[in-house]
Design a protein around this motif. Structure first.
Motif, PDB file in Angstrom:
ATOM      1  N   ARG A 189       0.288   3.572  -5.500  1.00 39.56           N
ATOM      2  CA  ARG A 189      -0.756   2.950  -4.364  1.00 39.56           C
ATOM      3  C   ARG A 189       0.029   2.426  -3.113  1.00 39.56           C
ATOM      4  NH1 ARG A 189      -5.530   1.339  -5.893  1.00 39.56           N
ATOM      5  NH2 ARG A 189      -6.453   1.691  -7.895  1.00 39.56           N
ATOM      6  N   SER A 190      -0.939   2.141  -1.717  1.00 37.49           N
ATOM      7  CA  SER A 190       0.629   1.538  -0.991  1.00 37.49           C
ATOM      8  C   SER A 190      -1.361   0.635  -0.152  1.00 37.49           C
ATOM      9  CB  SER A 190      -0.202   2.858   0.371  1.00 37.49           C
ATOM     10  OG  SER A 190       0.787   4.142   0.208  1.00 37.49           O
ATOM     11  N   ARG A 191      -0.677  -0.987   0.772  1.00 39.42           N
ATOM     12  CA  ARG A 191      -0.799  -1.717   0.665  1.00 39.42           C
ATOM     13  C   ARG A 191      -0.672  -1.257   2.472  1.00 39.42           C
ATOM     14  NH1 ARG A 191      -1.329  -5.462  -2.072  1.00 39.42           N
ATOM     15  NH2 ARG A 191      -0.789  -5.954  -4.616  1.00 39.42           N
ATOM     16  N   LEU A 192      -2.052  -2.242   2.894  1.00 35.41           N
ATOM     17  CA  LEU A 192      -2.270  -2.644   4.304  1.00 35.41           C
ATOM     18  C   LEU A 192      -3.057  -4.365   4.408  1.00 35.41           C
ATOM     19  CD1 LEU A 192      -2.135  -1.585   7.348  1.00 35.41           C
ATOM     20  CD2 LEU A 192      -4.652  -1.227   6.789  1.00 35.41           C
ATOM     21  N   TRP A 193      -2.306  -5.069   4.861  1.00 35.97           N
ATOM     22  CA  TRP A 193      -2.315  -6.247   5.163  1.00 35.97           C
ATOM     23  C   TRP A 193      -2.167  -6.577   3.071  1.00 35.97           C
ATOM     24  CZ3 TRP A 193      -6.249  -4.337   8.681  1.00 35.97           C
ATOM     25  CH2 TRP A 193      -5.836  -4.221  10.208  1.00 35.97           C
ATOM     26  N   GLY A 194      -1.604  -6.538   3.056  1.00 33.51           N
ATOM     27  CA  GLY A 194      -2.232  -7.134   1.066  1.00 33.51           C
ATOM     28  C   GLY A 194      -3.157  -6.570   0.718  1.00 33.51           C
ATOM     29  N   ILE A 195      -3.664  -5.689   1.405  1.00 32.09           N
ATOM     30  CA  ILE A 195      -5.183  -4.956   0.559  1.00 32.09           C
ATOM     31  C   ILE A 195      -4.219  -3.483   0.153  1.00 32.09           C
ATOM     32  CG2 ILE A 195      -7.688  -3.909   0.543  1.00 32.09           C
ATOM     33  CD1 ILE A 195      -7.469  -5.371   3.043  1.00 32.09           C
ATOM     34  N   PRO A 196      -4.205  -3.087  -2.310  1.00 33.64           N
ATOM     35  CA  PRO A 196      -3.961  -1.893  -2.463  1.00 33.64           C
ATOM     36  C   PRO A 196      -5.052  -0.738  -1.970  1.00 33.64           C
ATOM     37  CG  PRO A 196      -5.198  -3.522  -3.472  1.00 33.64           C
ATOM     38  CD  PRO A 196      -5.356  -4.294  -2.102  1.00 33.64           C
ATOM     39  N   TYR A 197      -4.783   0.024  -1.172  1.00 32.71           N
ATOM     40  CA  TYR A 197      -5.287   1.130  -1.536  1.00 32.71           C
ATOM     41  C   TYR A 197      -4.438   2.708  -2.186  1.00 32.71           C
ATOM     42  CZ  TYR A 197      -3.193   2.603   2.604  1.00 32.71           C
ATOM     43  OH  TYR A 197      -1.734   3.356   3.196  1.00 32.71           O
ATOM     44  N   LYS A 198      -5.913   2.858  -2.641  1.00 30.33           N
ATOM     45  CA  LYS A 198      -5.465   5.080  -3.056  1.00 30.33           C
ATOM     46  C   LYS A 198      -5.101   5.556  -2.245  1.00 30.33           C
ATOM     47  CE  LYS A 198      -5.847   7.387  -6.894  1.00 30.33           C
ATOM     48  NZ  LYS A 198      -5.145   7.375  -8.082  1.00 30.33           N
ATOM     49  N   SER A 199      -3.493   6.181  -2.474  1.00 28.24           N
ATOM     50  CA  SER A 199      -2.532   7.739  -1.812  1.00 28.24           C
ATOM     51  C   SER A 199      -3.556   8.216  -1.436  1.00 28.24           C
ATOM     52  CB  SER A 199      -1.741   7.569  -2.192  1.00 28.24           C
ATOM     53  OG  SER A 199      -0.421   6.628  -2.409  1.00 28.24           O
ATOM     54  N   PHE A 200      -3.720   9.254  -0.335  1.00 33.90           N
ATOM     55  CA  PHE A 200      -4.316  10.127  -0.121  1.00 33.90           C
ATOM     56  C   PHE A 200      -3.427  10.836   0.952  1.00 33.90           C
ATOM     57  CE2 PHE A 200      -5.251   7.328   2.702  1.00 33.90           C
ATOM     58  CZ  PHE A 200      -5.307   7.242   3.914  1.00 33.90           C
ATOM     59  N   GLN A 201      -4.356  11.958   1.289  1.00 36.55           N
ATOM     60  CA  GLN A 201      -3.640  13.549   2.436  1.00 36.55           C
ATOM     61  C   GLN A 201      -4.642  14.147   3.056  1.00 36.55           C
ATOM     62  OE1 GLN A 201      -0.627  14.102   2.194  1.00 36.55           O
ATOM     63  NE2 GLN A 201       0.107  12.191   1.451  1.00 36.55           N
ATOM     64  N   PRO A 202      -4.378  14.187   4.498  1.00 36.18           N
ATOM     65  CA  PRO A 202      -5.956  14.955   4.994  1.00 36.18           C
ATOM     66  C   PRO A 202      -5.909  15.573   4.388  1.00 36.18           C
ATOM     67  CG  PRO A 202      -3.324  14.182   6.365  1.00 36.18           C
ATOM     68  CD  PRO A 202      -3.261  13.668   5.258  1.00 36.18           C
ATOM     69  N   VAL A 203      -7.039  16.042   4.853  1.00 34.54           N
ATOM     70  CA  VAL A 203      -7.517  17.971   4.351  1.00 34.54           C
ATOM     71  C   VAL A 203      -7.090  18.574   5.109  1.00 34.54           C
ATOM     72  CG1 VAL A 203      -9.913  16.454   3.932  1.00 34.54           C
ATOM     73  CG2 VAL A 203      -9.514  17.164   6.130  1.00 34.54           C
ATOM     74  N   ASP A 204      -7.147  20.002   4.723  1.00 36.68           N
ATOM     75  CA  ASP A 204      -6.597  20.578   5.937  1.00 36.68           C
ATOM     76  C   ASP A 204      -7.812  21.365   6.979  1.00 36.68           C
ATOM     77  OD1 ASP A 204      -3.315  20.490   5.156  1.00 36.68           O
ATOM     78  OD2 ASP A 204      -4.285  21.976   3.258  1.00 36.68           O
TER      79      ASP A 204
END
Length: 374
Positions: A189-204
């Protein structure tokens, strides 16, 4: 959404007035004593906001009676006939600003119930004209068959309602936000402003992602088509309070799924499941508009087709922009922050709808921005 209509039958027109919006001295329940006491004001309002002309010239209104109809709410029926009718003209130019300029997103309908000249009998189910704010002047043909025109009008109505139905639009936005990414299979998980969110990759590939979100939204349409039909036929009727509350919850859960996804690759399940409740929400629109009669199937099909066209238009507008920024840090902020904002708005709606309270935030926002949160 409220409705009023002109019902043309042998050129005798009936106007349905939602009288509680006139500021008149009328009680909540229908009472003909109250109605008749306020008839001069109602007649004056109609004359000021409804004018009808044809090749015969102007057609004054002669009021010939009134009644109360118990419908979704009690409404007043004001009956009148057109003067200066020596013969049935080929068209009527109807300038109609009744109620639509008083209530935001209101519609005013013209329905032809019977028109021998056009071979129309029992056509009270389909509108021939639909008036919106700023569109007061339209021409009603009395020679063209109205089935196709009514079907086209229902498509336009479906498009209008998806574009002005803020909660339905936000549900689509919640589905669209993760459409240009692929969530990671890992538990990282990554965090943005303390909010945990699922890691992702952009579509191709643009095409694959675009087709997938179209399929998801089409399943949403199929789901609400089913329940809309069941509700319109009175097979299943759910309380409006429950339906509107669940619609608010659907936005919150779809947004939460963008941060902590559960149905990875199966977002269609969210769209289809909650689409069933959105269908009951659309049904309230059709019931208030008296969608019944021999053209019910065409009415439902046209309305749902319009909703689908409106949804696809929203996707075509937003998806390319999301795809363009999917590799930027800006997208992460949009995904996380946007989802949190959606959850906040939908939670606000849920409290108002589930507990039937009027929170002050909506009035404050409207006072400073002119934007309604409802």
């Amino acid at each position: 959404m409220l409705s009023n209509y002109l019902n043309i039958s042998n050129l005798c027109l009936f106007f349905i007035v939602y009288y509680e919006f006139f500021g008149l001295n009328l009680r909540q329940e229908g009472d003909m004593i109250d109605v008749r006491a306020n008839l001069p004001a109602i007649h004056k309002y109609i004359n000021e906001n409804l004018t009808i002309q044809s090749t015969n010239g102007s057609h004054d209104l002669t009021f010939i009676g009134e009644d109360i109809l118990s419908w979704v709410t009690d409404v007043v029926i004001i009956k009148f006939r057109l003067e200066n009718i020596q013969e049935v003209p080929d068209f009527l130019d109807i300038s109609n600003s009744l109620i639509i300029e008083k209530i935001e997103n209101h519609e005013s309908w013209v329905l032809i119930e019977y028109n021998w000249k056009a071979g129309i009998i029992g056509n009270e189910s389909l509108p021939s004209l639909i008036y919106y704010p700023g569109d007061a002047a339209q021409r009603l043909s009395l020679t063209d068959a109205s089935v196709l025109k009514g079907f086209t009008a229902m498509i336009g109505m479906g498009m209008h309602h998806i574009w002005t139905g803020f909660d339905h639009v936000l549900f689509l936005v919640a589905l669209l936000l993760p459409s240009v990414i692929i969530f990671s299979d890992s538990k990282n998980r990554s965090r943005l402003w303390g909010i945990p969110y699922k890691s992702f990759q952009p579509v191709d590939k643009f095409k694959l992602a675009f087709v997938y979100i179209l399929k998801v939204v089409t399943l949403f349409t199929i789901a609400h088509t089913v329940t809309l039909g069941l509700a319109a036929l009175d097979v299943i009727v759910l309380p409006s309070r429950l339906v509107e509350s669940v619609i608010a919850v659907s936005i919150a859960l779809a947004a939460a799924h963008n941060i902590r996804p559960v149905f990875i690759g199966k977002e269609w399940m969210i769209a289809f499941g909650f689409g069933l409740f959105h269908g009951f929400g659309f049904a309230s629109i059709l019931k208030e508009s008296a969608m019944r009669g021999e053209f019910l199937e065409l009415t439902l099909f046209g309305f749902n087709l319009g909703v689908e066209v409106g949804q696809v238009a929203i996707i075509c507008l937003l998806f390319p922009m999301l795809y363009f920024i999917r590799n930027l840090k800006l997208y992460t902020g949009l995904l996380v922050t946007g989802s949190v904002v959606l959850m906040m708005i939908s939670s606000y709606w849920f409290i108002e709808r589930a507990f039937e309270v009027d929170l002050p935030l909506g009035r404050i926002v409207y006072q400073f921005t002119g934007f309604k949160i409802e």
